[in-house]
Design a protein around this motif. Structure first.
Motif, mmCIF file in Angstrom:
data_model
loop_
_atom_site.group_PDB
_atom_site.id
_atom_site.type_symbol
_atom_site.label_atom_id
_atom_site.label_comp_id
_atom_site.label_asym_id
_atom_site.label_seq_id
_atom_site.Cartn_x
_atom_site.Cartn_y
_atom_site.Cartn_z
ATOM 1 N N VAL A 1 -4.117 8.963 -12.052
ATOM 2 C CA VAL A 1 -3.099 8.008 -12.476
ATOM 3 C C VAL A 1 -3.843 6.809 -13.045
ATOM 4 N N HIS A 2 -3.641 6.541 -14.328
ATOM 5 C CA HIS A 2 -4.349 5.451 -14.995
ATOM 6 C C HIS A 2 -3.455 4.216 -15.079
ATOM 7 N N TYR A 3 -4.067 3.057 -14.886
ATOM 8 C CA TYR A 3 -3.353 1.788 -14.912
ATOM 9 C C TYR A 3 -3.873 0.923 -16.064
ATOM 10 N N PRO A 4 -3.123 -0.122 -16.437
ATOM 11 C CA PRO A 4 -3.630 -1.051 -17.451
ATOM 12 C C PRO A 4 -4.960 -1.669 -17.011
ATOM 13 N N THR A 5 -5.784 -2.023 -17.964
ATOM 14 C CA THR A 5 -7.104 -2.594 -17.682
ATOM 15 C C THR A 5 -6.989 -3.808 -16.762
ATOM 16 N N ASP A 6 -7.911 -3.877 -15.797
ATOM 17 C CA ASP A 6 -7.994 -4.967 -14.826
ATOM 18 C C ASP A 6 -6.835 -4.987 -13.831
ATOM 19 N N SER A 7 -6.230 -3.835 -13.560
ATOM 20 C CA SER A 7 -5.200 -3.759 -12.516
ATOM 21 C C SER A 7 -5.807 -3.903 -11.123
ATOM 22 N N LEU A 8 -7.061 -3.491 -10.969
ATOM 23 C CA LEU A 8 -7.820 -3.581 -9.736
ATOM 24 C C LEU A 8 -7.168 -2.801 -8.579
ATOM 25 N N PRO A 9 -7.091 -1.473 -8.669
ATOM 26 C CA PRO A 9 -6.669 -0.682 -7.499
ATOM 27 C C PRO A 9 -7.689 -0.848 -6.386
ATOM 28 N N TYR A 10 -7.248 -1.359 -5.216
ATOM 29 C CA TYR A 10 -8.210 -1.896 -4.255
ATOM 30 C C TYR A 10 -8.004 -1.411 -2.823
ATOM 31 N N TRP A 11 -7.015 -0.554 -2.579
ATOM 32 C CA TRP A 11 -6.824 0.011 -1.245
ATOM 33 C C TRP A 11 -5.830 1.159 -1.350
ATOM 34 N N THR A 12 -5.916 2.135 -0.436
ATOM 35 C CA THR A 12 -4.965 3.237 -0.421
ATOM 36 C C THR A 12 -4.553 3.553 1.008
ATOM 37 N N THR A 13 -3.312 4.005 1.164
ATOM 38 C CA THR A 13 -2.772 4.398 2.460
ATOM 39 C C THR A 13 -1.810 5.568 2.247
ATOM 40 N N THR A 14 -1.804 6.510 3.165
ATOM 41 C CA THR A 14 -0.867 7.629 3.100
ATOM 42 C C THR A 14 0.439 7.253 3.790
ATOM 43 N N SER A 15 1.562 7.586 3.170
ATOM 44 C CA SER A 15 2.878 7.284 3.732
ATOM 45 C C SER A 15 3.092 8.036 5.036
ATOM 46 N N VAL A 16 4.066 7.596 5.810
ATOM 47 C CA VAL A 16 4.298 8.164 7.138
ATOM 48 C C VAL A 16 4.665 9.641 7.069
ATOM 49 N N ASP A 17 5.309 10.090 5.987
ATOM 50 C CA ASP A 17 5.664 11.501 5.865
ATOM 51 C C ASP A 17 4.559 12.331 5.220
ATOM 52 N N GLY A 18 3.449 11.684 4.840
ATOM 53 C CA GLY A 18 2.310 12.391 4.274
ATOM 54 C C GLY A 18 2.469 12.823 2.833
ATOM 55 N N LYS A 19 3.565 12.447 2.198
ATOM 56 C CA LYS A 19 3.840 12.946 0.845
ATOM 57 C C LYS A 19 3.337 12.030 -0.266
ATOM 58 N N HIS A 20 3.087 10.781 0.065
ATOM 59 C CA HIS A 20 2.737 9.816 -0.971
ATOM 60 C C HIS A 20 1.478 9.024 -0.607
ATOM 61 N N CYS A 21 0.743 8.649 -1.619
ATOM 62 C CA CYS A 21 -0.382 7.733 -1.483
ATOM 63 C C CYS A 21 0.034 6.391 -2.063
ATOM 64 N N LEU A 22 -0.126 5.347 -1.288
ATOM 65 C CA LEU A 22 0.251 3.992 -1.698
ATOM 66 C C LEU A 22 -1.009 3.237 -2.072
ATOM 67 N N VAL A 23 -1.039 2.706 -3.281
ATOM 68 C CA VAL A 23 -2.246 2.082 -3.825
ATOM 69 C C VAL A 23 -1.957 0.617 -4.140
ATOM 70 N N SER A 24 -2.785 -0.275 -3.607
ATOM 71 C CA SER A 24 -2.644 -1.697 -3.914
ATOM 72 C C SER A 24 -3.247 -1.991 -5.284
ATOM 73 N N LEU A 25 -2.440 -2.499 -6.183
ATOM 74 C CA LEU A 25 -2.930 -2.968 -7.481
ATOM 75 C C LEU A 25 -3.032 -4.488 -7.373
ATOM 76 N N SER A 26 -4.197 -4.957 -6.971
ATOM 77 C CA SER A 26 -4.332 -6.351 -6.559
ATOM 78 C C SER A 26 -4.054 -7.345 -7.681
ATOM 79 N N ASN A 27 -4.484 -7.039 -8.890
ATOM 80 C CA ASN A 27 -4.266 -7.975 -9.992
ATOM 81 C C ASN A 27 -2.896 -7.838 -10.646
#
Length: 391
Positions: free
Chosen positions: A324-350
């Protein structure tokens, strides 16, 4: 038999009249949530654990002016130095909720303290300073009684009693202790150190102990240490208690590590974006090329921080399922799996947003606006009273 039924009915009436909610009913009132620490805003966003919509926000630094005013000269110098090295003010570093969904614990980075809040009333219950000048990553025990926080500048981690805020134990770590992660079976706590990040890559040899410290959480004694050439960034520990996947300082990818043999068995180099390929490694954020790992079953979700993408990898082969590509300088900086295990949640800090990625398809399915500079995400539950307090 009739007398037993009457007695049971009487108990039910008494419970209702007393306004007492049975434990099973209380459990049913707990709501799955995702906590998002908005580092620069000093706030915590609460997202519904299944729809990922924002339930509410809590201010984690209502006492900021008081804290700054009461710092002694050494503390103030430390505060300003940490801000300068970090490049910004990180007020929320890590966070967790109590198992009953009533209390929020926050490691407040550059304020070098740990605090607890009653979520429903937003009242600060306790505050305890860590040794040194920065409170870093944290972990909460399964029973919610212990909150473990890295005291980054003093090569230690503290164990906090969540009821009182007292530091009940301390254990040694490597240089700049960072993450704290329980093994899946809960029998080991792993502390990862990143080394002195303010030194340039050419002086990697002088960054100190880049170390994984395995600790027995029953008595907080060190069971084993593992030495690395580079700082250990986010890592995930497999249920076999033998395998760790980790991102390392300056590495555009990840390693597979054998915890029994104490060695790297595979290194996966991931592609550079055009921007990242042109970057000087000394400009990587806190030495990290990639920063953020999570997993669900046979899939790994890894944040390509300098590359502005998230990649889903298959295990055990570690081939890329998709990006999954984001606009330049989005800064994906952390990931966590959702409680049901189906999704990955990614912090786009910028971008002040959380990217929601479907593990099965490796596609982004939602983007959720949150506060300023989101980074750490944690799962938890909220009580009915806490939820109601957000209106």
């Amino acid at each position: 038999m009739r007398s037993k039924r009457l007695a049971a009915a009487a108990v039910g009436v008494l419970v209702a009249l007393a306004g007492v909610v049975p434990a099973t009913a209380q459990a049913q009132q707990l709501r799955d949530v995702v906590l998002v620490g908005n580092a620069q805003a000093g706030t915590v966003s609460f997202l519904d654990g299944h729809t990922f919509q924002v339930i509410g926000t809590l201010n984690a630094i209502p006492d900021l002016e008081q804290r700054l005013a009461t710092m002694n000269p050494i503390e103030r110098i430390g505060y300003e130095t940490v801000n300068a090295i970090q490049g910004y003010k990180k007020f929320v570093d890590d966070l967790a909720l109590s198992p009953d969904g009533t209390t929020l614990y926050v490691s407040r980075g550059n304020l070098a303290d740990v605090v607890a809040y009653d979520v429903a009333s937003k009242r600060q219950l306790w505050r305890t300073k860590v040794e040194g000048f920065k409170a870093d990553h944290a972990a909460i025990s399964a029973d919610g009684s212990k909150f473990i926080v890295s005291a980054l500048s003093v090569e230690k981690a503290h164990v906090f009693d969540t009821r009182t805020g007292a530091i009940t134990a301390t254990f040694p770590t490597g240089t700049y202790p960072h993450a704290n992660d329980y093994s899946p079976d809960g029998k080991t706590l792993y502390n990862s150190s990143i080394g002195t990040t303010s030194l340039i890559k050419a002086f990697n040899w002088a960054k100190g102990k880049r170390q994984l410290t395995a600790v027995d959480p029953s008595n907080w004694t060190v069971k084993r240490t593992y030495q690395f050439d580079y700082g250990i960034r986010p890592a995930i520990f497999m249920p076999d208690n033998k395998t760790m996947y980790a991102q390392l300082s300056y590495l555009n990818g990840l390693v597979e590590y054998d915890l029994q043999a104490g060695r790297i068995v595979r290194t996966v180099q991931l592609p550079y974006s055009q921007k990242a390929a042109a970057m000087d490694p000394n400009d990587y954020p806190q030495n990290s090329a990639h920063h953020g790992m999570a997993y669900s079953g046979d899939r790994i979700c890894a944040a390509g921080t300098i590359d502005d993408y998230t990649v889903i990898l298959d295990r055990p082969g570690l081939a890329a399922k998709g990006y999954v590509h984001y606009p330049t300088d989005s800064l994906p900086y952390w990931t966590t799996t959702s409680v049901d295990g189906k999704h990955c949640l990614v912090s786009l800090s910028n971008r002040n947003a959380i990217s929601v990625i479907d593990y099965a398809t490796a596609k982004e399915v939602a983007s959720i606006p949150v506060g300023h500079f989101p980074q750490r995400e944690r799962l938890g539950v909220l009580s009915a009273a806490a939820i109601a307090s957000f209106g």
